[in-house]
Design a protein around this motif. Structure first.
Motif, PDB file in Angstrom:
ATOM      1  N   THR A 245      46.701  26.102  35.186  1.00  0.00           N
ATOM      2  CA  THR A 245      46.094  26.560  36.426  1.00  0.00           C
ATOM      3  C   THR A 245      46.560  27.455  37.306  1.00  0.00           C
ATOM      4  N   THR A 246      46.990  27.347  37.619  1.00  0.00           N
ATOM      5  CA  THR A 246      47.361  28.053  39.032  1.00  0.00           C
ATOM      6  C   THR A 246      47.367  29.752  38.822  1.00  0.00           C
ATOM      7  N   GLY A 247      47.188  30.084  37.881  1.00  0.00           N
ATOM      8  CA  GLY A 247      46.905  32.018  37.968  1.00  0.00           C
ATOM      9  C   GLY A 247      47.928  32.048  37.316  1.00  0.00           C
ATOM     10  N   HIS A 248      49.642  31.543  37.662  1.00  0.00           N
ATOM     11  CA  HIS A 248      50.446  32.210  37.202  1.00  0.00           C
ATOM     12  C   HIS A 248      51.065  30.845  36.226  1.00  0.00           C
ATOM     13  N   ILE A 505      43.882  35.155  33.349  1.00  0.00           N
ATOM     14  CA  ILE A 505      43.074  36.420  32.742  1.00  0.00           C
ATOM     15  C   ILE A 505      41.897  37.096  33.371  1.00  0.00           C
ATOM     16  N   GLU A 506      41.408  35.975  34.528  1.00  0.00           N
ATOM     17  CA  GLU A 506      40.461  35.890  35.338  1.00  0.00           C
ATOM     18  C   GLU A 506      40.694  37.026  36.348  1.00  0.00           C
ATOM     19  N   LYS A 507      42.068  36.736  37.047  1.00  0.00           N
ATOM     20  CA  LYS A 507      42.762  37.509  38.047  1.00  0.00           C
ATOM     21  C   LYS A 507      42.867  38.997  37.527  1.00  0.00           C
ATOM     22  N   ILE A 508      43.680  39.655  36.681  1.00  0.00           N
ATOM     23  CA  ILE A 508      43.533  40.816  36.217  1.00  0.00           C
ATOM     24  C   ILE A 508      42.351  41.383  35.692  1.00  0.00           C
ATOM     25  N   ILE A 509      41.200  40.596  35.297  1.00  0.00           N
ATOM     26  CA  ILE A 509      40.239  41.614  35.284  1.00  0.00           C
ATOM     27  C   ILE A 509      39.659  41.079  36.741  1.00  0.00           C
ATOM     28  N   ALA A 510      39.658  40.379  37.794  1.00  0.00           N
ATOM     29  CA  ALA A 510      38.939  40.987  38.645  1.00  0.00           C
ATOM     30  C   ALA A 510      39.458  42.477  39.437  1.00  0.00           C
ATOM     31  N   ALA A 517      32.999  39.656  39.948  1.00  0.00           N
ATOM     32  CA  ALA A 517      32.847  38.142  39.674  1.00  0.00           C
ATOM     33  C   ALA A 517      33.621  38.229  38.017  1.00  0.00           C
ATOM     34  N   CYS A 518      34.183  37.166  37.597  1.00  0.00           N
ATOM     35  CA  CYS A 518      34.159  36.796  36.112  1.00  0.00           C
ATOM     36  C   CYS A 518      34.601  35.266  35.973  1.00  0.00           C
TER      37      CYS A 518
END
Ligand code: AMP
Length: 590
Positions: A245-248, A505-510, A517-518
């Motif tokens: 869940t950490t984004g990485h 995936i959200e971090k890339i879109i953001a 926001a996404c």
């Protein structure tokens, strides 16, 4: 021979006399210094398995079988669904190639403890590279070949490899994808510089080797053989990244001794396999099932391992099972759905040697398992896994004389020895909740998480009492120990059984300048189990609104096309809690 006939006797022995149980299980492994102690708590609170013992995993997987008269037996059988090539390598041939390549790695400066990044599709050379690292005590870090350059760069910087090993191309379906663009992009982006790159040249798309930097894989196989080095049981064998869940992605570290013991026991106890049997896993070697059951478990157990490049069709699986007298097939529900789709044109399978089929990695619909039972006319069971655990947490036990209860067949089974699951309900009194596992976890599970160039206790997985490992899966437990799985409690999405975090995936879109926001959520997919769907709020301050194509392209460029993002919805706002946290579950039902 297993000393128990029933599940309860086996499970109780591990529960009540764990030292005795695991020291007995450790006898399946050839040690340099045999263990006297099974488990010891480390200074950082995590646990080491067989802390006073030494061994070499490659010796256990290769050399000892040659010494014991299995030199002429097939160790690895490889079939490429992309090129239709097929290769068989005996234990004796494998020993020569692995020892030579290990010598080749040494010539490039690789020593015990150094990391080696292996970015390869499933090939014989991938297994050789893994085993060669294990032989000289280097730590392999296998990366799924479908990752794009930026994600590769992140892993390069995380583990600082001395050498990178890659193939000149991988395949998407029948199309050859050259590896050089992603590798060069990753090397340009990463801060760390490896000392050398090693390339497996493939006929479909050879690469031009750069002088000084690049070396030919097969030339290195001809170096003077390196002998297996003696390692402490707790020395790291490999690091494998997985999404949380950490984004990485986090680097999960695996030890040598506990891993070898757990896998050797599992082959006999869970899969009912003995030396000389053939085991077939359809998983890519870049994921944990490929590591554990494509390479290490079958080889440590003196079995023959069938591995495949690309998605094997029903007819290819059938042909491989038939030709090589496969005893146990390990696959994913996604692979099984593909087989079901194709099987409409095929008559049922007749495979006398096949004893059982296991699936894992994602939710398996009982109707899918029923289809597989009627097509293969064999027992088909589901079991529960994580990259972190390295082998199944709950399973079915084909090595025991007691027959598996039919009522359990469609679910993920009962705990494997040493796993002690409990439920933490979100609403007090409920039967369902997050599944936690009492510490210590059994051998074979994560030895820690790779962070800042060392292995650390996996703090992010501990509950606040530090007595339980949080699986981040939800479910419930029956009185007869059977566990039911309901799904993840976090944002992890399983695309064709492969794990990716929605937050990643959200971090890339953001990062798109026109995105305010996404949120990314999983939606059911008929073939691939789940796929991500993005909800995007455009930035009203930016004149040019983002397009769905731009969003998809951005995600593919960073993570790779296998993510399968196709659906992007533009919305004016995202549902949030009063404290402003996005409630992704409400997006799923809207
Ligand atoms: P991975 O680390 O890629 O093996 O993914 C682990 C996750 O896959 C688990 O935490 C579960 O959410 C899911 N998973 C694994 N096996 C099963 C299964 N048999 N049924 C449902 N989900 C599963």
């Amino acid at each position: 021979m297993l000393p128990w006939t029933t599940y309860e006797a086996m499970y109780d022995a591990a529960l009540n006399r764990p030292e005795k149980f695991w020291l007995a299980a450790a006898q399946r492994v050839t040690w340099k210094q045999p263990p006297v102690t099974a488990c010891r708590t480390r200074a950082d609170g995590w646990h080491d398995w067989f802390p006073d013992a030494t061994l070499n995993t490659c010796y256990n997987a290769v050399d000892r079988h040659v010494e014991n008269g299995r030199g002429g037996q097939a160790a690895l059988i490889w079939h490429s669904c992309a090129t239709r090539e097929r290769r068989v390598v005996t234990y004796r041939e494998l020993q020569g190639k692995v020892a030579g390549f290990a010598g080749g790695l040494r010539s490039l400066g690789v020593e015990k403890g150094d990391r080696v990044l292996i970015v390869m599709p499933t090939m014989i050379e991938t297994a050789i590279a893994m085993l060669a690292c294990a032989r000289i005590g280097a730590v392999h870090v296998v990366v799924f070949a479908g990752y794009a350059g930026p994600e590769l760069a992140r892993r390069i910087d995380d583990v600082a490899p001395k050498v990178i090993i890659t193939a000149s191309c991988s395949f998407q379906g029948q199309t050859a994808i050259p590896s050089a663009p992603a590798l060069n992009e990753a090397l340009a982006e990463a801060a760390h510089r490896p000392q050398a790159c090693v390339i497996v040249q493939r006929k479909a798309c050879p690469a031009s080797l750069l002088p000084v930097r690049d070396h030919d894989f097969h030339m290195l196989e001809h170096f003077a053989p390196a002998e297996p080095v003696t390692l402490r049981s707790e020395d790291p064998l490999y690091i494998l990244h997985t999404s949380g869940t950490t984004g990485h992605a986090k680097g999960i570290a695996r030890d040598n001794g506990g891993h070898a013991v757990a896998l050797a026991l599992s082959m006999e106890l869970i899969y009912g396999c003995k030396p000389g049997d053939t085991f077939f896993t359809t998983s890519d070697l870049g994921w944990v099932v490929g590591h554990s059951y494509g390479v290490y478990a079958p080889l440590i157990s003196g079995c023959t391992s069938v591995i495949v490049e690309g998605g094997a069709s029903a007819s290819a699986v059938h042909a491989l099972c038939h030709e090589h007298e496969v005893k146990c097939l390990f696959t994913t529900p996604t692979q099984m759905r593909l087989m079901r789709q194709e099987s409409r044109h095929l008559s049922g399978a007749i495979l006398p040697a096949l004893a059982c089929i296991f699936v894992a990695g994602e939710y398996a619909d009982p109707t899918l398992l029923d289809w597989a039972r009627s097509y293969f006319r064999k027992p088909v069971v589901n079991h529960w896994w994580q990259t972190e655990t390295g082998w199944s947490i709950t399973a079915h036990f084909f090595g025991l004389a007691e027959r598996e209860p039919v009522a359990l067949m469609n679910d993920i089974g009962r705990p494997a020895p040493g796993f002690r699951p409990a439920i933490v309900p979100s609403i007090p009194g409920e039967r369902c909740g997050e599944i936690v596992l009492s510490l210590p976890l059994p051998p074979g599970c994560l030895a820690g998480v790779w962070k800042d160039r060392t292995i650390r206790a996996p703090a992010a997985y501990l509950d606040e009492t530090c007595r339980y490992y949080r699986a981040f899966d939800e479910g419930m437990i029956e009185a007869n120990r059977a566990v039911h799985m309901l799904g993840r409690s976090d944002d992890v999405i399983k695309v064709a059984g492969r794990r990716i975090s929605g937050v990643q995936i959200e971090k890339i879109i953001a990062s798109h300048p026109a995105v305010h926001a996404c949120a990314v959520v999983a939606t059911p997919d008929e073939l691939r189990g789940q796929r991500p769907v993005a909800y995007v709020v455009p930035d009203p301050e930016v004149e040019c609104a983002p397009s769905a194509e731009e969003i998809v392209a951005r995600v593919n460029e960073v993570l790779g096309r296998w993510i399968g993002l196709k659906e992007v919805h533009f919305v004016s706002h995202l549902p949030t809690t009063v404290s402003g946290k996005i409630t992704r579950k409400r997006l799923l039902v809207s």
